[in-house]
Design an enzyme around this catalytic site. Structure first.
Site, PDB file in Angstrom:
ATOM      1  N   THR A   1       4.203   3.439  11.786  1.00 15.70           N
ATOM      2  CA  THR A   1       3.358   2.952  10.684  1.00 15.70           C
ATOM      3  C   THR A   1       3.538   1.446  10.584  1.00 15.70           C
ATOM      4  O   THR A   1       4.650   0.946  10.775  1.00 15.70           O
ATOM      5  CB  THR A   1       3.731   3.604   9.328  1.00 15.70           C
ATOM      6  OG1 THR A   1       3.167   2.815   8.262  1.00 15.70           O
ATOM      7  CG2 THR A   1       5.232   3.693   9.094  1.00 15.70           C
TER       8      THR A   1
ATOM      9  N   ARG B   1       0.170  -0.257   0.639  1.00 13.33           N
ATOM     10  CA  ARG B   1      -0.160   0.431  -0.609  1.00 13.33           C
ATOM     11  C   ARG B   1       1.061   0.563  -1.503  1.00 13.33           C
ATOM     12  O   ARG B   1       1.020   0.329  -2.694  1.00 13.33           O
ATOM     13  CB  ARG B   1      -0.645   1.844  -0.261  1.00 13.33           C
ATOM     14  CG  ARG B   1      -1.983   2.174  -0.757  1.00 13.33           C
ATOM     15  CD  ARG B   1      -2.366   3.575  -0.387  1.00 13.33           C
ATOM     16  NE  ARG B   1      -1.692   4.119   0.768  1.00 13.33           N
ATOM     17  CZ  ARG B   1      -2.262   4.904   1.667  1.00 13.33           C
ATOM     18  NH1 ARG B   1      -3.513   5.225   1.558  1.00 13.33           N
ATOM     19  NH2 ARG B   1      -1.572   5.392   2.681  1.00 13.33           N
TER      20      ARG B   1
ATOM     21  N   GLY C   1      -2.131   6.944   9.388  1.00 13.48           N
ATOM     22  CA  GLY C   1      -2.685   5.658   9.826  1.00 13.48           C
ATOM     23  C   GLY C   1      -2.146   5.286  11.199  1.00 13.48           C
ATOM     24  O   GLY C   1      -0.945   5.361  11.430  1.00 13.48           O
TER      25      GLY C   1
ATOM     26  N   ASP D   1       7.970   1.183   5.888  1.00 13.17           N
ATOM     27  CA  ASP D   1       8.493   1.651   4.601  1.00 13.17           C
ATOM     28  C   ASP D   1       9.325   2.925   4.717  1.00 13.17           C
ATOM     29  O   ASP D   1       9.478   3.648   3.725  1.00 13.17           O
ATOM     30  CB  ASP D   1       7.324   1.879   3.619  1.00 13.17           C
ATOM     31  CG  ASP D   1       6.304   2.872   4.157  1.00 13.17           C
ATOM     32  OD1 ASP D   1       6.371   3.224   5.349  1.00 13.17           O
ATOM     33  OD2 ASP D   1       5.438   3.296   3.380  1.00 13.17           O
TER      34      ASP D   1
ATOM     35  N   ASP E   1       5.223   8.587   6.327  1.00 13.48           N
ATOM     36  CA  ASP E   1       5.810   9.535   5.373  1.00 13.48           C
ATOM     37  C   ASP E   1       4.952  10.783   5.149  1.00 13.48           C
ATOM     38  O   ASP E   1       5.495  11.884   5.006  1.00 13.48           O
ATOM     39  CB  ASP E   1       6.184   8.853   4.044  1.00 13.48           C
ATOM     40  CG  ASP E   1       5.025   8.092   3.425  1.00 13.48           C
ATOM     41  OD1 ASP E   1       3.954   8.017   4.057  1.00 13.48           O
ATOM     42  OD2 ASP E   1       5.189   7.593   2.299  1.00 13.48           O
TER      43      ASP E   1
ATOM     44  N   ASP F   1       3.558  -0.130   7.951  1.00  9.70           N
ATOM     45  CA  ASP F   1       4.122  -0.473   6.639  1.00  9.70           C
ATOM     46  C   ASP F   1       5.636  -0.755   6.644  1.00  9.70           C
ATOM     47  O   ASP F   1       6.147  -1.359   5.699  1.00  9.70           O
ATOM     48  CB  ASP F   1       3.850   0.657   5.639  1.00  9.70           C
ATOM     49  CG  ASP F   1       2.372   0.791   5.316  1.00  9.70           C
ATOM     50  OD1 ASP F   1       1.615  -0.152   5.597  1.00  9.70           O
ATOM     51  OD2 ASP F   1       1.980   1.842   4.789  1.00  9.70           O
TER      52      ASP F   1
ATOM     53  N   ARG G   1      -5.883  12.228   8.843  1.00 12.66           N
ATOM     54  CA  ARG G   1      -5.100  12.669   7.681  1.00 12.66           C
ATOM     55  C   ARG G   1      -5.708  14.021   7.312  1.00 12.66           C
ATOM     56  O   ARG G   1      -6.833  14.093   6.832  1.00 12.66           O
ATOM     57  CB  ARG G   1      -5.237  11.685   6.524  1.00 12.66           C
ATOM     58  CG  ARG G   1      -4.772  10.248   6.870  1.00 12.66           C
ATOM     59  CD  ARG G   1      -4.731   9.407   5.602  1.00 12.66           C
ATOM     60  NE  ARG G   1      -4.759   7.972   5.858  1.00 12.66           N
ATOM     61  CZ  ARG G   1      -3.678   7.209   6.053  1.00 12.66           C
ATOM     62  NH1 ARG G   1      -2.480   7.736   6.033  1.00 12.66           N
ATOM     63  NH2 ARG G   1      -3.798   5.910   6.258  1.00 12.66           N
TER      64      ARG G   1
HETATM   65  O1  F6P Z   1      -0.029   3.425   5.943  1.00 12.75           O
HETATM   66  C1  F6P Z   1      -0.695   2.478   6.702  1.00 12.75           C
HETATM   67  C2  F6P Z   1      -1.831   1.849   5.933  1.00 12.75           C
HETATM   68  O2  F6P Z   1      -2.470   0.919   6.774  1.00 12.75           O
HETATM   69  C3  F6P Z   1      -1.466   1.217   4.608  1.00 12.75           C
HETATM   70  O3  F6P Z   1      -0.898  -0.069   4.716  1.00 12.75           O
HETATM   71  C4  F6P Z   1      -2.793   1.222   3.901  1.00 12.75           C
HETATM   72  O4  F6P Z   1      -2.614   1.202   2.516  1.00 12.75           O
HETATM   73  C5  F6P Z   1      -3.417   2.511   4.368  1.00 12.75           C
HETATM   74  O5  F6P Z   1      -2.801   2.837   5.587  1.00 12.75           O
HETATM   75  C6  F6P Z   1      -4.906   2.477   4.544  1.00 12.75           C
HETATM   76  O6  F6P Z   1      -5.335   3.757   4.882  1.00 12.75           O
HETATM   77  P1  F6P Z   1      -6.772   4.097   5.471  1.00 12.75           P
HETATM   78  O7  F6P Z   1      -6.797   3.662   6.909  1.00 12.75           O
HETATM   79  O8  F6P Z   1      -6.890   5.570   5.340  1.00 12.75           O
HETATM   80  O9  F6P Z   1      -7.767   3.320   4.682  1.00 12.75           O
END
Ligand code: F6P
Length: 324
Positions: A127, A173, A12, A131, A104, A129, A73
């Protein structure tokens, strides 16, 4: 010891990734290294989307959200065949070492790749997050919580005008960092997140108590990974039991991932980008660079992805105290 390094962003995106790419490129050049940008993370590595960068390649990007290197990804990189292709491409382009900017998932890939093919890699935590174990803050988190906070402030205006309860869903998440800090800063009455177990009954009790104390409106911030479900699902369950309350739901979604990075994120990204290249030059590898108590530290990938970064108990207590 190295001639040419590669830099990429993966997973992300987060505001400040560009500032970090800029710092990596310019620190490499400052240290007489050649530097190649790898487009679209591991996906672009597999497909050979590498190009030489110079100091002008990263002009005028420090203020920009997103990532000029693009992100992805990659499913193929999760297979050994995919990683073999990626390794072959790095050999074709004579890349000696890597700087991987991501979260991660990115570092899990980097760790396996290092174990299989031995390309020295330093990870930079990018990120929203926040985290990752091994750094107090990740690149993009500060911008994301300020975006969420701006939305919460606006929602509070309308919530107050109409005497309503709003459930606001923020990203995260597996982690409640965005929820807890935007919730505290926005004066939320309740914050729900994966790290705590707030039940529907707890929410109902707190909202009822607030109403009895003549609160005109309430805001419940919900991290998307909360065990009780999404903000919409939680709101439905609460509505079923508190039929007198006027309840609305707002899901903030990907607006939290965009925008111009805050000063704090630009500085963090720049400092970590420099430390990533300097770390490689000092022999660091298979590790994530982070900042803890204002000092640069290198944490092995294994720990950075394997250990949980706890939310400070003070933050967890604050919402209950300050929302009476
Ligand atoms: O890891 C970053 C994040 O924005 C999370 O907070 C979220 O759950 C996820 O990515 C969403 O992923 P995507 O952009 O693939 O929908």
């Amino acid at each position: 010891m190295y001639n040419r390094i590669g830099v990429f962003t993966s997973g992300g995106d987060s505001p400040g990734m560009n500032a970090c790419v800029r710092a990596v490129v310019r620190t490499a050049i400052y240290n007489k290294l050649e530097v190649y940008g790898i487009k679209r993370g591991y996906e672009g590595m597999i497909q050979g989307q590498l190009y030489p960068m110079n100091s002008h390649s990263v002009s005028n990007i420090i203020q920009k959200g997103g990532t000029i290197l693009k992100s992805a990804r990659s499913k193929e990189f999760m297979t050994i065949e995919g990683r073999k292709k990626a390794y072959q491409q790095l050999r074709n382009f004579d890349i000696d070492a890597l700087v991987a900017i991501g979260g991660d998932g990115t570092f899990t890939g980097a760790k396996i790749f290092y174990e299989e093919f031995g390309i020295p890699t330093i990870g930079v935590p990018g990120t929203i997050d926040n985290d990752l174990y091994g750094t107090d803050y990740t690149i993009g988190y500060d911008t994301a919580i300020n975006t969420a906070l701006d939305a919460i402030d606006k929602i509070r205006d309308t919530a107050d005008s109409h005497n309503r309860v709003f459930f606001v869903e923020v990203m995260g998440r597996d982690s409640g960092y965005i929820a807890i800090q935007s919730g505290i800063a926005g004066g939320a009455e309740i914050v729900m997140m994966p790290e705590t177990s707030t039940t529907i009954q707890d929410v109902i009790n707190t909202l009822k108590e607030g109403w009895m104390r003549k609160k005109s409106s309430s805001i419940v911030v919900v991290a998307e990974g909360d065990e009780e479900g999404s903000a919409a699902e939680i709101a439905e369950k609460v509505k079923a039991q508190l039929t007198d309350l006027d309840i609305r739901v707002t899901t903030l979604g990907h607006i939290q991932r965009g925008g111009s990075p805050t000063a704090k994120d630009r500085i963090l990204a720049s400092r970590l980008g420099i430390a990533a290249v300097e770390g490689l030059l000092k022999g660091q590898k298979n590790a994530m660079v982070g900042i803890i108590n204002d000092e640069v530290v290198y944490t092995p990938f294994e720990e950075a992805i394997g250990k949980q970064k706890p939310i400070h108990p003070d933050l967890l207590r604050m919402v209950g105290i300050l929302s009476i």
